[in-house]
Design a protein around this motif. Sequence first.
Motif, short mmCIF file in Angstrom:
data_model
loop_
_atom_site.label_atom_id
_atom_site.label_comp_id
_atom_site.label_asym_id
_atom_site.label_seq_id
_atom_site.Cartn_x
_atom_site.Cartn_y
_atom_site.Cartn_z
N THR A 183 6.65 18.08 -26.23
CA THR A 183 5.99 16.58 -26.65
C THR A 183 5.01 16.00 -25.85
O THR A 183 5.03 16.26 -24.52
N ALA A 184 3.81 15.80 -26.32
CA ALA A 184 2.68 15.67 -25.63
C ALA A 184 1.51 14.99 -26.59
O ALA A 184 1.92 15.08 -28.03
N THR A 185 0.68 14.50 -26.26
CA THR A 185 -0.57 14.24 -26.89
C THR A 185 -1.69 15.56 -26.98
O THR A 185 -1.66 16.12 -25.84
N TYR A 186 -1.86 15.91 -28.09
CA TYR A 186 -2.57 17.39 -28.22
C TYR A 186 -4.10 17.01 -28.53
O TYR A 186 -4.31 16.28 -29.26
N TYR A 187 -4.94 17.63 -27.79
CA TYR A 187 -6.51 17.61 -27.91
C TYR A 187 -7.10 18.92 -28.13
O TYR A 187 -6.65 19.70 -27.71
N CYS A 188 -8.15 18.50 -29.17
CA CYS A 188 -9.03 20.01 -29.08
C CYS A 188 -10.27 19.55 -28.18
O CYS A 188 -10.66 18.30 -27.97
N ALA A 189 -10.80 20.48 -27.72
CA ALA A 189 -11.90 20.24 -26.80
C ALA A 189 -13.09 21.40 -26.80
O ALA A 189 -12.75 22.66 -27.31
N LYS A 190 -14.21 20.87 -26.44
CA LYS A 190 -15.34 21.83 -26.40
C LYS A 190 -15.37 22.39 -25.06
O LYS A 190 -16.38 23.43 -24.96
N ASP A 191 -14.63 22.02 -23.96
CA ASP A 191 -14.72 22.78 -22.76
C ASP A 191 -13.24 22.92 -22.22
O ASP A 191 -12.38 21.97 -22.83
N SER A 192 -13.02 23.73 -21.47
CA SER A 192 -11.65 24.01 -20.93
C SER A 192 -11.09 22.93 -20.14
O SER A 192 -10.00 22.94 -20.08
N SER A 193 -11.76 22.02 -19.55
CA SER A 193 -11.23 21.12 -18.87
C SER A 193 -11.10 20.08 -19.80
O SER A 193 -10.06 19.00 -19.10
N GLY A 194 -11.29 19.79 -20.83
CA GLY A 194 -11.06 18.64 -21.69
C GLY A 194 -12.14 17.72 -21.51
O GLY A 194 -11.83 16.43 -21.98
N ARG A 195 -13.14 17.75 -20.94
CA ARG A 195 -14.20 16.78 -20.69
C ARG A 195 -14.79 16.15 -21.94
O ARG A 195 -14.87 15.10 -22.13
N GLN A 196 -15.00 17.17 -22.83
CA GLN A 196 -15.37 16.68 -24.27
C GLN A 196 -14.28 17.09 -25.16
O GLN A 196 -14.09 18.13 -25.80
N ARG A 197 -13.53 16.12 -25.38
CA ARG A 197 -12.42 16.22 -26.21
C ARG A 197 -12.17 15.14 -26.99
O ARG A 197 -12.75 14.07 -27.01
N GLY A 198 -11.26 15.10 -28.57
CA GLY A 198 -11.04 14.23 -29.36
C GLY A 198 -10.04 13.16 -28.77
O GLY A 198 -9.77 13.21 -27.65
N GLN A 199 -9.66 12.34 -29.88
CA GLN A 199 -8.81 11.37 -29.52
C GLN A 199 -7.48 11.59 -29.39
O GLN A 199 -6.37 10.99 -28.76
N GLY A 200 -7.04 12.77 -29.57
CA GLY A 200 -5.72 13.61 -29.73
C GLY A 200 -4.76 12.99 -30.87
O GLY A 200 -5.07 12.31 -31.58
N THR A 201 -3.79 13.82 -30.81
CA THR A 201 -2.74 13.50 -31.87
C THR A 201 -1.54 13.80 -31.60
O THR A 201 -1.17 14.93 -30.47
N GLN A 202 -0.34 12.97 -31.52
CA GLN A 202 0.72 13.03 -30.81
C GLN A 202 1.77 13.89 -31.42
O GLN A 202 2.10 13.69 -32.74
N ILE A 203 2.46 14.64 -30.68
CA ILE A 203 3.72 15.37 -31.16
C ILE A 203 5.03 14.74 -30.30
O ILE A 203 4.80 15.06 -29.23
N THR A 204 5.83 14.67 -31.20
CA THR A 204 7.20 14.44 -30.39
C THR A 204 8.26 15.17 -30.91
O THR A 204 8.31 15.14 -32.13
N VAL A 205 8.81 15.68 -30.08
CA VAL A 205 9.96 16.68 -30.37
C VAL A 205 11.31 15.89 -29.80
O VAL A 205 11.48 15.76 -28.97
N SER A 206 11.99 15.79 -30.84
CA SER A 206 13.31 15.14 -30.66
C SER A 206 14.23 15.31 -31.67
O SER A 206 13.98 15.40 -32.98
N SER A 207 15.69 15.32 -31.30
CA SER A 207 16.60 15.60 -32.26
C SER A 207 17.14 14.26 -32.74
O SER A 207 18.03 14.03 -33.56
#
Length: 114
Positions: free
Chosen positions: A90-114
């Motif tokens: 469970t987290a917000t997932y980002y794609c990024a142009k650099d490994s530190s995430g300095r240039q990343r998108g707005q993110g998309t939320q994944i929630t894992v729950s039963s």
Amino acid sequence: EVQLVESGGALVQPGGSLRLSCVASGFTFSQYAMFWLRQAPGKGLELVSTISPNGDTWNVGSAKGRFTASRDNAKNTLYLQLNNLEIEDTATYYCAKDSSGRQRGQGTQITVSS
């Protein structure tokens, strides 16, 4: 201007699967390694997966064996296939142009729950 737009996040049960997408613009996508990172509630950014310009991938930590990054350079699109999801994913997932995430998108939320 670099733009990265993620999509595909959702609420999913443990053991489920999702595929995230990230559309890139503003730079020559095919020439860059790309990165997936995530941020769980109350925690810092964590590198999940790296993909080279030609599609070689490296996963980190718990993503190994469960997550697979891929890319379509013709579509300027990055993907992350997530299988056997766990509550700890469970987290917000980002794609990024650099490994530190300095240039990343707005993110998309994944929630894992039963």
